[in-house]
Design a protein around this motif. Structure first.
Motif, PDB file in Angstrom:
ATOM      1  N   PHE A  20     -24.647  16.071  14.819  1.00  0.00           N
ATOM      2  CA  PHE A  20     -24.230  16.885  15.956  1.00  0.00           C
ATOM      3  C   PHE A  20     -22.760  17.273  15.846  1.00  0.00           C
ATOM      4  O   PHE A  20     -22.388  18.436  16.081  1.00  0.00           O
ATOM      5  CB  PHE A  20     -24.471  16.136  17.269  1.00  0.00           C
ATOM      6  CG  PHE A  20     -24.025  16.900  18.481  1.00  0.00           C
ATOM      7  CD1 PHE A  20     -24.821  17.891  19.024  1.00  0.00           C
ATOM      8  CD2 PHE A  20     -22.798  16.646  19.071  1.00  0.00           C
ATOM      9  CE1 PHE A  20     -24.413  18.612  20.137  1.00  0.00           C
ATOM     10  CE2 PHE A  20     -22.369  17.357  20.186  1.00  0.00           C
ATOM     11  CZ  PHE A  20     -23.183  18.345  20.717  1.00  0.00           C
ATOM     12  N   ALA A  21     -21.911  16.322  15.465  1.00  0.00           N
ATOM     13  CA  ALA A  21     -20.473  16.589  15.409  1.00  0.00           C
ATOM     14  C   ALA A  21     -20.162  17.732  14.456  1.00  0.00           C
ATOM     15  O   ALA A  21     -19.289  18.568  14.736  1.00  0.00           O
ATOM     16  CB  ALA A  21     -19.723  15.323  14.982  1.00  0.00           C
ATOM     17  N   PHE A  22     -20.872  17.795  13.343  1.00  0.00           N
ATOM     18  CA  PHE A  22     -20.537  18.789  12.327  1.00  0.00           C
ATOM     19  C   PHE A  22     -21.198  20.140  12.565  1.00  0.00           C
ATOM     20  O   PHE A  22     -21.037  21.050  11.749  1.00  0.00           O
ATOM     21  CB  PHE A  22     -20.845  18.241  10.929  1.00  0.00           C
ATOM     22  CG  PHE A  22     -19.771  17.302  10.446  1.00  0.00           C
ATOM     23  CD1 PHE A  22     -18.624  17.785   9.849  1.00  0.00           C
ATOM     24  CD2 PHE A  22     -19.892  15.936  10.633  1.00  0.00           C
ATOM     25  CE1 PHE A  22     -17.626  16.932   9.425  1.00  0.00           C
ATOM     26  CE2 PHE A  22     -18.900  15.064  10.215  1.00  0.00           C
ATOM     27  CZ  PHE A  22     -17.755  15.565   9.608  1.00  0.00           C
ATOM     28  N   ILE A  23     -21.904  20.288  13.674  1.00  0.00           N
ATOM     29  CA  ILE A  23     -22.290  21.644  14.077  1.00  0.00           C
ATOM     30  C   ILE A  23     -21.030  22.476  14.300  1.00  0.00           C
ATOM     31  O   ILE A  23     -20.940  23.635  13.886  1.00  0.00           O
ATOM     32  CB  ILE A  23     -23.142  21.603  15.361  1.00  0.00           C
ATOM     33  CG1 ILE A  23     -24.456  20.881  15.113  1.00  0.00           C
ATOM     34  CG2 ILE A  23     -23.390  23.026  15.875  1.00  0.00           C
ATOM     35  CD1 ILE A  23     -25.264  20.638  16.376  1.00  0.00           C
ATOM     36  N   ASP A  24     -20.054  21.871  14.967  1.00  0.00           N
ATOM     37  CA  ASP A  24     -18.758  22.512  15.231  1.00  0.00           C
ATOM     38  C   ASP A  24     -17.761  21.369  15.387  1.00  0.00           C
ATOM     39  O   ASP A  24     -17.480  20.928  16.499  1.00  0.00           O
ATOM     40  CB  ASP A  24     -18.830  23.367  16.491  1.00  0.00           C
ATOM     41  CG  ASP A  24     -17.556  24.161  16.744  1.00  0.00           C
ATOM     42  OD1 ASP A  24     -16.497  23.770  16.219  1.00  0.00           O
ATOM     43  OD2 ASP A  24     -17.622  25.168  17.489  1.00  0.00           O
ATOM     44  N   LYS A  25     -17.208  20.899  14.255  1.00  0.00           N
ATOM     45  CA  LYS A  25     -16.382  19.700  14.295  1.00  0.00           C
ATOM     46  C   LYS A  25     -15.125  19.875  15.142  1.00  0.00           C
ATOM     47  O   LYS A  25     -14.771  18.962  15.916  1.00  0.00           O
ATOM     48  CB  LYS A  25     -16.005  19.278  12.864  1.00  0.00           C
ATOM     49  CG  LYS A  25     -15.339  17.898  12.761  1.00  0.00           C
ATOM     50  CD  LYS A  25     -16.210  16.796  13.309  1.00  0.00           C
ATOM     51  CE  LYS A  25     -15.746  15.420  12.833  1.00  0.00           C
ATOM     52  NZ  LYS A  25     -14.382  15.068  13.205  1.00  0.00           N
ATOM     53  N   PRO A  26     -14.396  20.994  15.061  1.00  0.00           N
ATOM     54  CA  PRO A  26     -13.229  21.137  15.941  1.00  0.00           C
ATOM     55  C   PRO A  26     -13.598  21.050  17.426  1.00  0.00           C
ATOM     56  O   PRO A  26     -12.872  20.450  18.214  1.00  0.00           O
ATOM     57  CB  PRO A  26     -12.670  22.507  15.563  1.00  0.00           C
ATOM     58  CG  PRO A  26     -13.106  22.705  14.141  1.00  0.00           C
ATOM     59  CD  PRO A  26     -14.467  22.091  14.077  1.00  0.00           C
ATOM     60  N   ARG A  27     -14.711  21.653  17.787  1.00  0.00           N
ATOM     61  CA  ARG A  27     -15.121  21.591  19.193  1.00  0.00           C
ATOM     62  C   ARG A  27     -15.520  20.163  19.574  1.00  0.00           C
ATOM     63  O   ARG A  27     -15.191  19.687  20.665  1.00  0.00           O
ATOM     64  CB  ARG A  27     -16.279  22.560  19.440  1.00  0.00           C
ATOM     65  CG  ARG A  27     -16.699  22.595  20.899  1.00  0.00           C
ATOM     66  CD  ARG A  27     -17.729  23.674  21.162  1.00  0.00           C
ATOM     67  NE  ARG A  27     -18.146  23.642  22.566  1.00  0.00           N
ATOM     68  CZ  ARG A  27     -19.058  24.450  23.082  1.00  0.00           C
ATOM     69  NH1 ARG A  27     -19.642  25.374  22.329  1.00  0.00           N
ATOM     70  NH2 ARG A  27     -19.383  24.352  24.365  1.00  0.00           N
ATOM     71  N   PHE A  28     -16.233  19.494  18.686  1.00  0.00           N
ATOM     72  CA  PHE A  28     -16.591  18.091  18.957  1.00  0.00           C
ATOM     73  C   PHE A  28     -15.335  17.251  19.148  1.00  0.00           C
ATOM     74  O   PHE A  28     -15.246  16.450  20.086  1.00  0.00           O
ATOM     75  CB  PHE A  28     -17.424  17.527  17.804  1.00  0.00           C
ATOM     76  CG  PHE A  28     -17.736  16.059  17.931  1.00  0.00           C
ATOM     77  CD1 PHE A  28     -18.835  15.634  18.654  1.00  0.00           C
ATOM     78  CD2 PHE A  28     -16.918  15.105  17.340  1.00  0.00           C
ATOM     79  CE1 PHE A  28     -19.127  14.274  18.780  1.00  0.00           C
ATOM     80  CE2 PHE A  28     -17.194  13.752  17.464  1.00  0.00           C
ATOM     81  CZ  PHE A  28     -18.295  13.335  18.184  1.00  0.00           C
ATOM     82  N   ASP A  29     -14.357  17.435  18.262  1.00  0.00           N
ATOM     83  CA  ASP A  29     -13.124  16.654  18.359  1.00  0.00           C
ATOM     84  C   ASP A  29     -12.405  16.907  19.683  1.00  0.00           C
ATOM     85  O   ASP A  29     -11.760  16.001  20.227  1.00  0.00           O
ATOM     86  CB  ASP A  29     -12.194  16.991  17.196  1.00  0.00           C
ATOM     87  CG  ASP A  29     -12.729  16.492  15.852  1.00  0.00           C
ATOM     88  OD1 ASP A  29     -13.603  15.609  15.856  1.00  0.00           O
ATOM     89  OD2 ASP A  29     -12.274  17.001  14.808  1.00  0.00           O
ATOM     90  N   ALA A  30     -12.524  18.132  20.186  1.00  0.00           N
ATOM     91  CA  ALA A  30     -11.859  18.471  21.441  1.00  0.00           C
ATOM     92  C   ALA A  30     -12.611  17.956  22.664  1.00  0.00           C
ATOM     93  O   ALA A  30     -11.995  17.651  23.693  1.00  0.00           O
ATOM     94  CB  ALA A  30     -11.690  19.988  21.547  1.00  0.00           C
ATOM     95  N   GLU A  31     -13.938  17.842  22.567  1.00  0.00           N
ATOM     96  CA  GLU A  31     -14.753  17.547  23.742  1.00  0.00           C
ATOM     97  C   GLU A  31     -15.286  16.120  23.805  1.00  0.00           C
ATOM     98  O   GLU A  31     -15.586  15.623  24.903  1.00  0.00           O
ATOM     99  CB  GLU A  31     -15.933  18.517  23.805  1.00  0.00           C
ATOM    100  CG  GLU A  31     -15.520  19.971  24.000  1.00  0.00           C
ATOM    101  CD  GLU A  31     -16.699  20.922  24.015  1.00  0.00           C
ATOM    102  OE1 GLU A  31     -16.484  22.104  24.327  1.00  0.00           O
ATOM    103  OE2 GLU A  31     -17.840  20.483  23.722  1.00  0.00           O
ATOM    104  N   ALA A  32     -15.420  15.463  22.672  1.00  0.00           N
ATOM    105  CA  ALA A  32     -16.020  14.117  22.667  1.00  0.00           C
ATOM    106  C   ALA A  32     -15.083  13.107  23.298  1.00  0.00           C
ATOM    107  O   ALA A  32     -13.848  13.228  23.208  1.00  0.00           O
ATOM    108  CB  ALA A  32     -16.357  13.700  21.239  1.00  0.00           C
ATOM    109  N   GLY A  33     -15.648  12.113  23.941  1.00  0.00           N
ATOM    110  CA  GLY A  33     -14.837  11.040  24.494  1.00  0.00           C
ATOM    111  C   GLY A  33     -14.128  10.264  23.395  1.00  0.00           C
ATOM    112  O   GLY A  33     -14.593  10.216  22.254  1.00  0.00           O
ATOM    113  N   PRO A  34     -13.004   9.644  23.695  1.00  0.00           N
ATOM    114  CA  PRO A  34     -12.208   8.975  22.659  1.00  0.00           C
ATOM    115  C   PRO A  34     -12.928   7.808  21.998  1.00  0.00           C
ATOM    116  O   PRO A  34     -12.719   7.545  20.810  1.00  0.00           O
ATOM    117  CB  PRO A  34     -10.967   8.501  23.417  1.00  0.00           C
ATOM    118  CG  PRO A  34     -11.407   8.416  24.857  1.00  0.00           C
ATOM    119  CD  PRO A  34     -12.392   9.518  25.035  1.00  0.00           C
TER     120      PRO A  34
END
Length: 217
Positions: free
Chosen positions: A160-174
């Protein structure tokens, strides 16, 4: 020596979770890399579903990834992956059901024109937010050791993260972001992800028990 045979495909999250458990168990298997668009006849004759992973042992064929994990860990579980709360199986069920459904409808949105990709992404993120709370300040889902649920779910979080890694990094909880990055940076993950040639009948066996070894011809 006749070893169990594990049919696999490097990038498939179901196959990744199976290889993780086999590696953790230390049980030796013959690893056969399958090309999904050109499946070997021996694989199709073995796997009832024609999907990876598929484990062929002396007395059994196991065609579901979670069952392969449990089979390996019941042989030997030195890291205690099976020692987890019952909620771990519930989390795996949600991962394999609603989360995977939302993941597919986000990643492969053109296959599901009846679904809104952003709505599906929000559903997937809801599960990741639940995991973020579950992890808290711990290393894993339940404590500072990784368990079956961690290793069964992480390959799908990676996908899932690598569908859009920058977006995942911005939206996922720490916490879930830290959990994933630790997994991706681990020697355990690197050891089960080497690029392999597609297996063909007559190839020298590749023996897998936490690392890849070429068997003596």
């Amino acid at each position: 020596m006749d070893l169990p045979i594990l049919y696999s495909f490097r990038r498939c999250p179901y196959a990744i979770r199976a290889r993780l458990a086999v590696a953790a168990s230390g049980v030796a298997v013959e690893l056969r890399e399958i090309l999904l668009r050109d499946k070997a006849p021996a694989f199709l004759a073995t796997s009832p579903s024609g999907t990876v992973p598929c484990l062929q042992a002396a007395d059994v064929v196991i065609d579901e990834s979670l069952d392969v994990m449990i089979w390996a860990l019941r042989q030997h579980d030195p890291l205690g992956w099976l020692d987890m709360p019952e909620v771990g199986m519930t989390l795996i069920e949600v991962c394999d059901g609603p989360f995977k459904s939302a993941l597919d409808r986000t990643k492969y949105d053109t296959r599901y024109p009846e679904c809104d990709a952003e709505e599906q992404r929000a559903l997937a993120m809801g599960f990741l937010n639940r995991l973020d709370q579950q992890i808290g300040d711990k290393t894993g889902l339940f404590d500072d050791a990784l368990r079956l649920a961690d290793m069964a779910i992480l390959p799908f979080v990676r996908q899932f993260a690598f569908i859009d890694k920058p977006r995942f990094d911005a939206e996922a909880g720490p916490n879930v972001a830290r959990w994933l990055e630790s997994f991706l940076d681990s020697e355990r993950f690197a050891a089960i992800m080497p690029k392999l040639a597609m297996w063909r009948e007559g190839d020298t066996p590749l023996i897998f028990a936490g690392a890849i070894e070429v068997a003596n011809p």
